[in-house]
Design an enzyme around this catalytic site. Sequence first.
Site, mmCIF file in Angstrom:
data_model
loop_
_atom_site.group_PDB
_atom_site.id
_atom_site.type_symbol
_atom_site.label_atom_id
_atom_site.label_comp_id
_atom_site.label_asym_id
_atom_site.label_seq_id
_atom_site.Cartn_x
_atom_site.Cartn_y
_atom_site.Cartn_z
ATOM 1 C CG MET A 79 -1.873 -1.212 1.212
ATOM 2 S SD MET A 79 -3.394 -0.958 2.132
ATOM 3 C CE MET A 79 -2.764 -0.638 3.760
ATOM 4 N N GLY A 80 2.154 1.101 -0.329
ATOM 5 C CA GLY A 80 3.016 2.273 -0.468
ATOM 6 C C GLY A 80 3.532 2.810 0.852
ATOM 7 C CD GLU A 114 15.873 -0.247 4.675
ATOM 8 O OE1 GLU A 114 16.086 -1.434 4.353
ATOM 9 O OE2 GLU A 114 16.335 0.724 4.035
ATOM 10 C CG HIS A 140 6.921 -1.445 2.107
ATOM 11 N ND1 HIS A 140 6.815 -0.360 2.944
ATOM 12 C CD2 HIS A 140 5.673 -1.988 2.042
ATOM 13 C CE1 HIS A 140 5.555 -0.245 3.361
ATOM 14 N NE2 HIS A 140 4.853 -1.224 2.839
ATOM 15 N N GLY A 200 5.014 -9.911 4.273
ATOM 16 C CA GLY A 200 5.790 -9.726 5.494
ATOM 17 C C GLY A 200 5.218 -10.511 6.663
ATOM 18 C CD GLN A 201 5.626 -14.676 9.943
ATOM 19 O OE1 GLN A 201 5.529 -15.092 8.789
ATOM 20 N NE2 GLN A 201 4.860 -15.113 10.921
ATOM 21 C CB SER A 215 2.900 2.705 6.126
ATOM 22 O OG SER A 215 3.563 1.883 5.188
ATOM 23 N NE ARG A 216 -2.911 1.825 9.647
ATOM 24 C CZ ARG A 216 -3.242 0.793 8.857
ATOM 25 N NH1 ARG A 216 -2.501 -0.296 8.849
ATOM 26 N NH2 ARG A 216 -4.311 0.865 8.092
HETATM 27 P P1 AMP Z 1 1.602 -2.638 3.542
HETATM 28 O O1 AMP Z 1 2.072 -1.650 2.539
HETATM 29 O O2 AMP Z 1 1.661 -2.139 4.953
HETATM 30 O O3 AMP Z 1 0.295 -3.280 3.174
HETATM 31 O O4 AMP Z 1 2.671 -3.810 3.516
HETATM 32 C C1 AMP Z 1 3.011 -4.442 2.311
HETATM 33 C C2 AMP Z 1 3.769 -5.698 2.626
HETATM 34 O O5 AMP Z 1 4.936 -5.359 3.387
HETATM 35 C C3 AMP Z 1 2.963 -6.686 3.474
HETATM 36 O O6 AMP Z 1 3.207 -8.006 3.039
HETATM 37 C C4 AMP Z 1 3.516 -6.450 4.851
HETATM 38 O O7 AMP Z 1 3.410 -7.584 5.692
HETATM 39 C C5 AMP Z 1 4.960 -6.146 4.545
HETATM 40 N N1 AMP Z 1 5.572 -5.422 5.660
HETATM 41 C C6 AMP Z 1 5.097 -4.315 6.287
HETATM 42 N N2 AMP Z 1 5.899 -3.963 7.302
HETATM 43 C C7 AMP Z 1 6.904 -4.868 7.340
HETATM 44 C C8 AMP Z 1 8.057 -5.056 8.164
HETATM 45 N N3 AMP Z 1 8.329 -4.241 9.169
HETATM 46 N N4 AMP Z 1 8.866 -6.098 7.896
HETATM 47 C C9 AMP Z 1 8.587 -6.943 6.879
HETATM 48 N N5 AMP Z 1 7.526 -6.821 6.060
HETATM 49 C C10 AMP Z 1 6.693 -5.809 6.285
#
Ligand code: AMP
Length: 283
Positions: free
Chosen positions: A30-31, A35, A37, A148-149, A187-188
Amino acid sequence: MRIIRTIAEVREAVRDARRQDRRVGLVPTMGAFHEGHLALMRAARRDNGLVVVSLFVNPTQFGPNEDLSRYPRDEARDAVLAEREGVDILFAPEPSEMYPDGFATTIHVSGLTDVLDGAQRGARHFDGVATIVAKLFGIVAPDVAYFGQKDAQQVLVVRRLVRDLDLDVRIEAVPTVREADGLAMSSRNVYLDGAARQRATALNRALETAAARAAAGERDAVVIEAAAREVLAASGIRPEYLELRDAHDLQAMDRLDRDGLLAVAARVGDARLIDNRLLKANH
Ligand code: AMP
């Protein structure tokens, strides 16, 4: 790196890559890249001939009282970061491209979505996730997709979706990337002001403390959870949930006699944060 806005153009680019026998990796996001991402992008770059990153703030996975309108967006910065990681295609569609008039299909993964974030945010959250992920898999047809885990429940939901619908894609889970003080990148995190940012470190410390108890032989879920709760309480944090559950099916667990997932969600200042830790039974 190409920035592509339409489904038709992505399909064409992927078709070209396949003709050259290139393996296709997809990183859904979601942008507002950090690190975490970038770690997903690096994993995808290492394993694939064509790397597609999707950038789409998916409205259907946000509840009515959640942060859709203020969710951080900076496509220009994201494009620079993705290009630096060697990403081939940044797929950044408008909502109308993904949800044209008349869109009527929802994918619901039952069971796994009834607990933790599903219970807290409502079933619609994971319906939105499952539906957009299925669409992205349909559009890109990746060989491998990276998640991401940090969003452990999301990984399980996506794996279930792939198994149940016989989707021909391998799911790779990438370990959580953290700040130097242990806070899971998100991102939050930009919603955290100075004091809240400091308090937010309690989430990881709570998980660490519980993990240390488990590693020392503690098997009682109530005791393990209480150890984590105590750390949160010391920082004035009352979690939305803090639960030890089976790491594979998210069933409740009284004892850590198989792999467990200790998952936490809490509001800290203006941010809703989640984190988790895998606890092994055979320490
Ligand atoms: P989001 O943009 O927040 O939807 O995240 C996109 C992808 O990045 C998802 O698969 C998340 O699980 C992964 N992600 C977000 N934060 C982290 C993090 N701190 N470490 C590893 N992967 C992450």
